[in-house]
Design a protein around this motif. Structure first.
Motif, PDB file in Angstrom:
ATOM      1  N   PRO A 162      53.384  21.904 -29.899  1.00  0.00           N
ATOM      2  CA  PRO A 162      52.479  23.047 -29.730  1.00  0.00           C
ATOM      3  C   PRO A 162      52.609  23.707 -28.359  1.00  0.00           C
ATOM      4  N   ASP A 163      52.274  24.991 -28.322  1.00  0.00           N
ATOM      5  CA  ASP A 163      52.115  25.703 -27.051  1.00  0.00           C
ATOM      6  C   ASP A 163      50.696  25.503 -26.504  1.00  0.00           C
ATOM      7  N   ILE A 164      49.742  25.352 -27.425  1.00  0.00           N
ATOM      8  CA  ILE A 164      48.356  25.051 -27.076  1.00  0.00           C
ATOM      9  C   ILE A 164      47.897  23.910 -27.968  1.00  0.00           C
ATOM     10  N   LEU A 165      47.281  22.908 -27.357  1.00  0.00           N
ATOM     11  CA  LEU A 165      46.809  21.730 -28.086  1.00  0.00           C
ATOM     12  C   LEU A 165      45.313  21.566 -27.838  1.00  0.00           C
ATOM     13  N   CYS A 166      44.519  21.674 -28.894  1.00  0.00           N
ATOM     14  CA  CYS A 166      43.070  21.497 -28.806  1.00  0.00           C
ATOM     15  C   CYS A 166      42.712  20.102 -29.309  1.00  0.00           C
ATOM     16  N   LEU A 167      42.042  19.333 -28.484  1.00  0.00           N
ATOM     17  CA  LEU A 167      41.719  17.947 -28.835  1.00  0.00           C
ATOM     18  C   LEU A 167      40.212  17.730 -28.844  1.00  0.00           C
ATOM     19  N   GLN A 168      39.757  16.998 -29.851  1.00  0.00           N
ATOM     20  CA  GLN A 168      38.382  16.532 -29.906  1.00  0.00           C
ATOM     21  C   GLN A 168      38.399  14.998 -29.801  1.00  0.00           C
ATOM     22  N   GLY A 217      25.537  13.589 -21.116  1.00  0.00           N
ATOM     23  CA  GLY A 217      25.005  12.239 -20.958  1.00  0.00           C
ATOM     24  C   GLY A 217      26.084  11.223 -20.641  1.00  0.00           C
ATOM     25  N   ASN A 218      25.944  10.030 -21.216  1.00  0.00           N
ATOM     26  CA  ASN A 218      26.827   8.917 -20.880  1.00  0.00           C
ATOM     27  C   ASN A 218      28.020   8.777 -21.818  1.00  0.00           C
ATOM     28  N   ARG A 219      28.199   9.697 -22.732  1.00  0.00           N
ATOM     29  CA  ARG A 219      29.343   9.624 -23.641  1.00  0.00           C
ATOM     30  C   ARG A 219      30.642   9.802 -22.859  1.00  0.00           C
ATOM     31  N   THR A 220      31.688   9.120 -23.280  1.00  0.00           N
ATOM     32  CA  THR A 220      32.940   9.114 -22.512  1.00  0.00           C
ATOM     33  C   THR A 220      34.015  10.010 -23.101  1.00  0.00           C
ATOM     34  N   ASP A 221      33.731  10.698 -24.201  1.00  0.00           N
ATOM     35  CA  ASP A 221      34.729  11.582 -24.800  1.00  0.00           C
ATOM     36  C   ASP A 221      34.247  13.020 -24.754  1.00  0.00           C
ATOM     37  N   GLY A 222      35.146  13.922 -25.067  1.00  0.00           N
ATOM     38  CA  GLY A 222      34.820  15.339 -25.046  1.00  0.00           C
ATOM     39  C   GLY A 222      35.940  16.157 -25.653  1.00  0.00           C
ATOM     40  N   CYS A 223      36.016  17.423 -25.266  1.00  0.00           N
ATOM     41  CA  CYS A 223      37.016  18.358 -25.793  1.00  0.00           C
ATOM     42  C   CYS A 223      38.001  18.736 -24.691  1.00  0.00           C
ATOM     43  N   ALA A 224      39.274  18.853 -25.069  1.00  0.00           N
ATOM     44  CA  ALA A 224      40.322  19.244 -24.128  1.00  0.00           C
ATOM     45  C   ALA A 224      41.176  20.347 -24.739  1.00  0.00           C
ATOM     46  N   ILE A 225      41.663  21.229 -23.886  1.00  0.00           N
ATOM     47  CA  ILE A 225      42.665  22.232 -24.275  1.00  0.00           C
ATOM     48  C   ILE A 225      43.845  22.073 -23.331  1.00  0.00           C
ATOM     49  N   ILE A 226      44.971  21.656 -23.873  1.00  0.00           N
ATOM     50  CA  ILE A 226      46.203  21.469 -23.113  1.00  0.00           C
ATOM     51  C   ILE A 226      47.130  22.634 -23.453  1.00  0.00           C
ATOM     52  N   TYR A 227      47.747  23.230 -22.434  1.00  0.00           N
ATOM     53  CA  TYR A 227      48.555  24.424 -22.694  1.00  0.00           C
ATOM     54  C   TYR A 227      49.811  24.436 -21.830  1.00  0.00           C
ATOM     55  N   ASP A 228      50.800  25.171 -22.306  1.00  0.00           N
ATOM     56  CA  ASP A 228      52.065  25.331 -21.596  1.00  0.00           C
ATOM     57  C   ASP A 228      51.880  26.414 -20.525  1.00  0.00           C
ATOM     58  N   ALA A 229      51.850  25.984 -19.270  1.00  0.00           N
ATOM     59  CA  ALA A 229      51.596  26.926 -18.171  1.00  0.00           C
ATOM     60  C   ALA A 229      52.770  27.842 -17.907  1.00  0.00           C
ATOM     61  N   ASN A 230      53.915  27.561 -18.481  1.00  0.00           N
ATOM     62  CA  ASN A 230      55.040  28.498 -18.384  1.00  0.00           C
ATOM     63  C   ASN A 230      54.854  29.688 -19.316  1.00  0.00           C
ATOM     64  N   LYS A 231      54.010  29.521 -20.306  1.00  0.00           N
ATOM     65  CA  LYS A 231      53.800  30.579 -21.299  1.00  0.00           C
ATOM     66  C   LYS A 231      52.446  31.263 -21.140  1.00  0.00           C
ATOM     67  N   PHE A 232      51.447  30.534 -20.625  1.00  0.00           N
ATOM     68  CA  PHE A 232      50.089  31.064 -20.529  1.00  0.00           C
ATOM     69  C   PHE A 232      49.549  30.945 -19.108  1.00  0.00           C
ATOM     70  N   LYS A 233      48.779  31.953 -18.724  1.00  0.00           N
ATOM     71  CA  LYS A 233      48.000  31.889 -17.490  1.00  0.00           C
ATOM     72  C   LYS A 233      46.537  31.754 -17.873  1.00  0.00           C
ATOM     73  N   LEU A 234      45.873  30.764 -17.318  1.00  0.00           N
ATOM     74  CA  LEU A 234      44.449  30.581 -17.576  1.00  0.00           C
ATOM     75  C   LEU A 234      43.654  31.614 -16.781  1.00  0.00           C
ATOM     76  N   ILE A 235      42.907  32.458 -17.471  1.00  0.00           N
ATOM     77  CA  ILE A 235      42.115  33.506 -16.831  1.00  0.00           C
ATOM     78  C   ILE A 235      40.714  33.012 -16.496  1.00  0.00           C
ATOM     79  N   SER A 236      40.095  32.329 -17.444  1.00  0.00           N
ATOM     80  CA  SER A 236      38.752  31.793 -17.215  1.00  0.00           C
ATOM     81  C   SER A 236      38.475  30.686 -18.217  1.00  0.00           C
ATOM     82  N   GLN A 237      37.458  29.892 -17.922  1.00  0.00           N
ATOM     83  CA  GLN A 237      37.085  28.776 -18.783  1.00  0.00           C
ATOM     84  C   GLN A 237      35.578  28.612 -18.744  1.00  0.00           C
ATOM     85  N   HIS A 238      35.049  28.005 -19.804  1.00  0.00           N
ATOM     86  CA  HIS A 238      33.598  27.822 -19.878  1.00  0.00           C
ATOM     87  C   HIS A 238      33.288  26.626 -20.765  1.00  0.00           C
ATOM     88  N   GLY A 239      32.578  25.662 -20.221  1.00  0.00           N
ATOM     89  CA  GLY A 239      32.123  24.524 -21.007  1.00  0.00           C
ATOM     90  C   GLY A 239      30.732  24.795 -21.547  1.00  0.00           C
TER      91      GLY A 239
END
Length: 361
Positions: free
Chosen positions: A101-107, A138-160
């Motif tokens: 993938p160029d972008i990988l969304c993980l839960q 809270g105390n949960r140890t997991d969450g959501c991640a977005i992994i991306y190819d920085a050669n192809k994409f520039k991150l403009i902004s993010q929001h949790g």
């Protein structure tokens, strides 16, 4: 690890860069037929005009190891070796590298496993990978991640987004969402009249099958956050432009929404998510078709609760087209492969994927 450390991480969105060693990118080996069984990339009708850019996105609930251990009774019919993080990481890594993938969304991405996974993917793929992350409340140890190819994409902004609100009785759970806006870097975009941008969002809603009302409340908050995050105002206003003018001249960045919604397609949360708005700025999400009689996980039976959706907003300057979809396995194929995770697959969910084209309307 102390609970205080967990609390210190709960409100943070983390952005990390992992650079490859610069070696050439190897060709991924084909997966063994047993766990690539009955999964195909379907081709959609050809576009009338050539898109300016294309990219592949994968969404995957990879099963946090801490959650596996907390609910070990759900996996008692598998060998202990198959349930270790060492074994599962190896299988997940091989599958993701193959999907490329160029972008990988993980839960269900456990925060203390993320850096190792990204490092391994970087080493094997040769890409320059970066990521953003939002841990659950809270105390949960997991969450959501977005992994991306920085050669192809520039991150403009993010929001949790924390789907928790002390003032809303139904929003009393620790679920979260992660939103990121990207601009494509491809050299072919130099002739584009507008920057080629896309919002990618991923979430993991409440599991409890009896609490569809909570999931509806979570969807409502998520849609509000997405609408705000995806709305932009043209930058050429004069200094005395008023707010009404800005709103009238605003535009909406196309949105891709992925995740584990813990809801089947005919349930209220999904119907709410795909409700068509009458306003021109409404996101109007459309669900990708991942095949008939297919499943993404096992919850007393093989069902689908994981989805990829994309917006069709009248006020977007760019258009997202779907070029290809990674079909989920047929239910009878899932039964044939057996319970997951297993010797071949590292999670208790199947991955979803699509290839998108982004271009002017």
């Amino acid at each position: 690890m102390s609970k205080s450390l967990f609390r210190s991480l709960s409100g943070n969105i983390i952005k990390i860069t992992r650079r490859s060693s610069g070696r050439g990118r190897p060709t991924a080996n084909k997966m063994e037929p047993r766990y690539d069984y009955n999964r195909q990339w379907t081709m959609q009708p050809k576009l009338a005009t050539k898109p300016l850019s294309t990219f592949k996105l994968i969404s995957y609930n990879i099963l946090a190891q801490d959650l596996l251990m907390q609910h070990l009774y759900l996996y008692m019919n598998r060998s202990e070796e198959m349930l270790t993080w060492r074994h599962r990481l190896q299988k997940l890594q091989r599958e993701i590298i193959k999907l490329d993938p160029d972008i990988l969304c993980l839960q269900e991405m456990q925060y203390d496993h993320l850096a190792v996974l990204v490092h391994r993917l970087t080493t094997c793929s040769g890409k320059r990978l970066e990521y953003v992350y939002k841990k659950k409340t809270g105390n949960r140890t997991d969450g959501c991640a977005i992994i991306y190819d920085a050669n192809k994409f520039k991150l403009i902004s993010q929001h949790g987004v924390e789907l928790y609100d002390v003032n809303v009785p139904l929003l009393d759970r620790e679920n979260v969402a992660l939103l990121a806006k990207f601009r494509l870097k491809e050299s072919s975009l130099k002739d584009a009249k507008e920057p080629q941008e896309v919002v990618v969002a991923t979430t993991h809603l409440l599991f409890n099958p009896r609490r569809s009302d909570v999931r509806c409340a979570q969807v409502t908050k998520l849609l509000t956050e997405l609408q705000t995050f995806a709305t932009n105002c043209d930058e050429d206003f004069s200094a005395n432009s008023n707010k009404k003018q800005s709103i009238r001249d605003s535009y909406t960045t196309p949105v891709i929404l992925t995740g584990d919604f813990n809801s089947e397609i005919y349930t209220a949360p999904m119907e709410l998510l795909m409700t068509k708005g009458s306003d021109a700025s409404s996101l109007n999400f459309k669900l990708l078709n991942t095949g008939e009689y297919t499943a993404s996980t096992y919850q007393n039976e093989w069902i689908t609760v994981d989805y990829i959706l994309h917006s069709e907003c009248a006020k977007s300057k760019q258009k997202l087209d779907v070029l290809s979809v990674y079909l989920l396995p047929k239910i009878n194929s899932c039964a044939h492969v057996g319970y997951i995770p297993n010797h071949y697959l590292g999670s208790d969910h199947y991955a979803l994927g699509a290839v998108f084209a982004l271009g002017p309307k």
